[in-house]
Write a protein that holds these residues in place. Sequence first.
Motif, PDB file in Angstrom:
ATOM      1  N   GLN A 191       7.499  35.038  46.501  1.00 17.72           N
ATOM      2  CA  GLN A 191       7.175  33.202  46.038  1.00 17.72           C
ATOM      3  C   GLN A 191       8.452  32.774  46.333  1.00 17.72           C
ATOM      4  OE1 GLN A 191       4.417  33.245  43.154  1.00 17.72           O
ATOM      5  NE2 GLN A 191       4.124  31.284  42.546  1.00 17.72           N
ATOM      6  N   PHE A 192       9.062  32.941  45.024  1.00 19.20           N
ATOM      7  CA  PHE A 192      10.232  32.029  45.419  1.00 19.20           C
ATOM      8  C   PHE A 192      10.867  31.110  46.098  1.00 19.20           C
ATOM      9  CE2 PHE A 192       9.663  34.933  41.571  1.00 19.20           C
ATOM     10  CZ  PHE A 192       9.500  33.647  40.276  1.00 19.20           C
ATOM     11  N   ARG A 193      10.815  32.049  47.514  1.00 18.04           N
ATOM     12  CA  ARG A 193      11.507  31.895  48.634  1.00 18.04           C
ATOM     13  C   ARG A 193      11.096  30.431  48.801  1.00 18.04           C
ATOM     14  NH1 ARG A 193      11.598  37.253  50.418  1.00 18.04           N
ATOM     15  NH2 ARG A 193      14.182  38.421  50.332  1.00 18.04           N
ATOM     16  N   SER A 194       9.628  29.942  48.970  1.00 18.15           N
ATOM     17  CA  SER A 194       9.075  28.801  49.011  1.00 18.15           C
ATOM     18  C   SER A 194       9.647  27.423  48.299  1.00 18.15           C
ATOM     19  CB  SER A 194       7.361  28.934  48.953  1.00 18.15           C
ATOM     20  OG  SER A 194       6.913  29.648  47.542  1.00 18.15           O
ATOM     21  N   TYR A 195      10.606  28.154  47.119  1.00 19.70           N
ATOM     22  CA  TYR A 195      10.196  26.657  46.000  1.00 19.70           C
ATOM     23  C   TYR A 195      11.373  25.343  46.956  1.00 19.70           C
ATOM     24  CZ  TYR A 195       8.250  28.670  42.039  1.00 19.70           C
ATOM     25  OH  TYR A 195       7.217  29.652  41.754  1.00 19.70           O
ATOM     26  N   PRO A 196      12.098  25.531  48.073  1.00 20.05           N
ATOM     27  CA  PRO A 196      12.807  24.592  48.607  1.00 20.05           C
ATOM     28  C   PRO A 196      12.612  24.145  49.459  1.00 20.05           C
ATOM     29  CG  PRO A 196      13.925  27.120  48.680  1.00 20.05           C
ATOM     30  CD  PRO A 196      13.062  27.098  48.485  1.00 20.05           C
ATOM     31  N   GLU A 197      10.924  24.095  49.908  1.00 16.61           N
ATOM     32  CA  GLU A 197      10.184  23.259  50.258  1.00 16.61           C
ATOM     33  C   GLU A 197      10.239  22.511  49.882  1.00 16.61           C
ATOM     34  OE1 GLU A 197       6.541  23.219  53.866  1.00 16.61           O
ATOM     35  OE2 GLU A 197       7.823  24.650  52.889  1.00 16.61           O
ATOM     36  N   LEU A 198       9.084  22.102  48.502  1.00 19.64           N
ATOM     37  CA  LEU A 198       8.899  21.769  47.752  1.00 19.64           C
ATOM     38  C   LEU A 198       9.709  20.873  47.567  1.00 19.64           C
ATOM     39  CD1 LEU A 198       6.340  23.905  45.855  1.00 19.64           C
ATOM     40  CD2 LEU A 198       5.397  22.286  47.237  1.00 19.64           C
ATOM     41  N   PHE A 199      10.930  21.096  46.878  1.00 15.12           N
ATOM     42  CA  PHE A 199      11.950  20.338  45.821  1.00 15.12           C
ATOM     43  C   PHE A 199      12.442  19.309  46.638  1.00 15.12           C
ATOM     44  CE2 PHE A 199      14.161  24.259  43.812  1.00 15.12           C
ATOM     45  CZ  PHE A 199      12.818  24.613  42.436  1.00 15.12           C
ATOM     46  N   ARG A 200      12.497  19.409  48.099  1.00 13.43           N
ATOM     47  CA  ARG A 200      12.813  18.583  48.965  1.00 13.43           C
ATOM     48  C   ARG A 200      11.549  17.357  48.929  1.00 13.43           C
ATOM     49  NH1 ARG A 200      14.494  22.569  51.947  1.00 13.43           N
ATOM     50  NH2 ARG A 200      12.857  23.238  53.157  1.00 13.43           N
ATOM     51  N   ALA A 201       9.967  18.016  48.687  1.00 16.43           N
ATOM     52  CA  ALA A 201       9.460  16.547  48.872  1.00 16.43           C
ATOM     53  C   ALA A 201       9.429  15.683  47.969  1.00 16.43           C
ATOM     54  CB  ALA A 201       8.328  17.650  48.908  1.00 16.43           C
ATOM     55  N   ALA A 202       9.449  14.447  47.795  1.00 16.82           N
ATOM     56  CA  ALA A 202       9.239  13.640  46.990  1.00 16.82           C
ATOM     57  C   ALA A 202       8.419  13.417  46.274  1.00 16.82           C
ATOM     58  CB  ALA A 202       9.683  12.218  47.546  1.00 16.82           C
ATOM     59  N   LEU A 203       7.035  13.568  47.259  1.00 12.98           N
ATOM     60  CA  LEU A 203       5.524  13.011  46.784  1.00 12.98           C
ATOM     61  C   LEU A 203       5.546  14.601  45.663  1.00 12.98           C
ATOM     62  CD1 LEU A 203       3.242  11.906  46.625  1.00 12.98           C
ATOM     63  CD2 LEU A 203       2.134  13.280  49.069  1.00 12.98           C
ATOM     64  N   PHE A 204       5.949  15.514  46.004  1.00  7.35           N
ATOM     65  CA  PHE A 204       6.053  16.482  44.862  1.00  7.35           C
ATOM     66  C   PHE A 204       6.263  16.181  43.205  1.00  7.35           C
ATOM     67  CE2 PHE A 204       7.743  20.307  43.027  1.00  7.35           C
ATOM     68  CZ  PHE A 204       6.755  20.743  42.141  1.00  7.35           C
ATOM     69  N   TRP A 205       7.558  15.839  43.790  1.00  4.94           N
ATOM     70  CA  TRP A 205       8.098  15.646  42.382  1.00  4.94           C
ATOM     71  C   TRP A 205       7.210  13.922  41.833  1.00  4.94           C
ATOM     72  CZ3 TRP A 205      11.092  18.423  40.590  1.00  4.94           C
ATOM     73  CH2 TRP A 205      11.454  19.801  41.153  1.00  4.94           C
TER      74      TRP A 205
END
Length: 401
Positions: free
Chosen positions: A200-214
Amino acid sequence: MAQATAPARTPPRIITLILLTSISVLSLNMFLPSLKQIAEDLQADYGLVSLALGGYLAMSAVLQMILGPLSDRIGRRPVMLAGVAVFALASVGCALAENVWVFLGFRMLQCSVSVGMVLSRAVVRDMCEPQEAARILGVIGTAMALAPLLGPVIGGVLDEAFGWRSNFWAFVLMGAAMLALSWADLGETNLRPSASFSDQFRSYPELFRAALFWGYCVVLVFSVGGFYAFLGGAPQVAEARFGLTPALLGIGMGSISAGFMVGNIVSARMTRAWGIVKLMVMGRWFATVGPLLAMAAIALGAAHPAVFFAGAIFVGLGNGLTLPGANAGVMSVAPHLAGSASGLSGALTLAGGAAISTAVGALVANAFGVYVLLGSMAVTSFLGLLGAYATGRLERLRPDI
């Protein structure tokens, strides 16, 4: 007798999941009307004792990122049983504590009960197709609105009748009852355990790069932050400024959840017509203006607890309008990573709540505490408003998918 005590082999009933979610929420706020009494009895500073909320939230934030992947690896049932058992034992330690450090140590262990909220959602996803899962999660979500409403009332009444320790003895009984119910009714639902705890933790970088997520995370953190500011400071302000008893304080603290329920009802009916961004912005305006109006009224002489709690009701109403859309939005940024987005945004929200509630709990212990508290609620809500506007702009730039 053997059948009655045999471990469950079938999926749980909905009522079991509702109760597991409810005890997770009750453990957060049921004892809060007693914070002042705990500080006096243990001869500790109120700001230090308020770590029973802020520290608890910080520990829960860490656990939220661990419990889900752990249950993916070894199963929902053993993680749930272990978490509830630790909660019951830690509650005994809190009830018997004779100094503040022992109390806080066991209070941090109590956060293991957050397993009830985290894994109940996972169990539903295991059992149901997406549409049915959404319906059941809506039913369980009702408990999350009712428990904060009833918890402080119950806790305040227990404190007045039996003293602050009675809240933690009540937690012992709840934990024991939920352990027995989980043993008897919570069969394993994770039939395909993951191969690795780290997947699960390997998927976090994709979210970190998404401005909309933040953007959505900012809305969530500062919207819920107004609620946690209230939880961290209201017990001190209500006792020092208005002289409320624990029972009356409990009723007043439930007011913010009453506003939250109303906001949820409006949101459920109007989301399709207005859209989640408009509702988020509207909710943040309510949550920002309400505390400011209460501050102005108190400064002009209307220093009544009803005015103070009215400001909190506006924060609850605003959160009810905001949070359903924000929670849905944060998981829509990358649909294939919805689980990771939910866990990461939840952990960030709890971490933010821990910082805000601890800071406010330390700052309100003065003659201007009521203004500090209402001002903190307004500021956090305003930051959420800025996040809502930014998120709306990012959504308009988002390509259709």
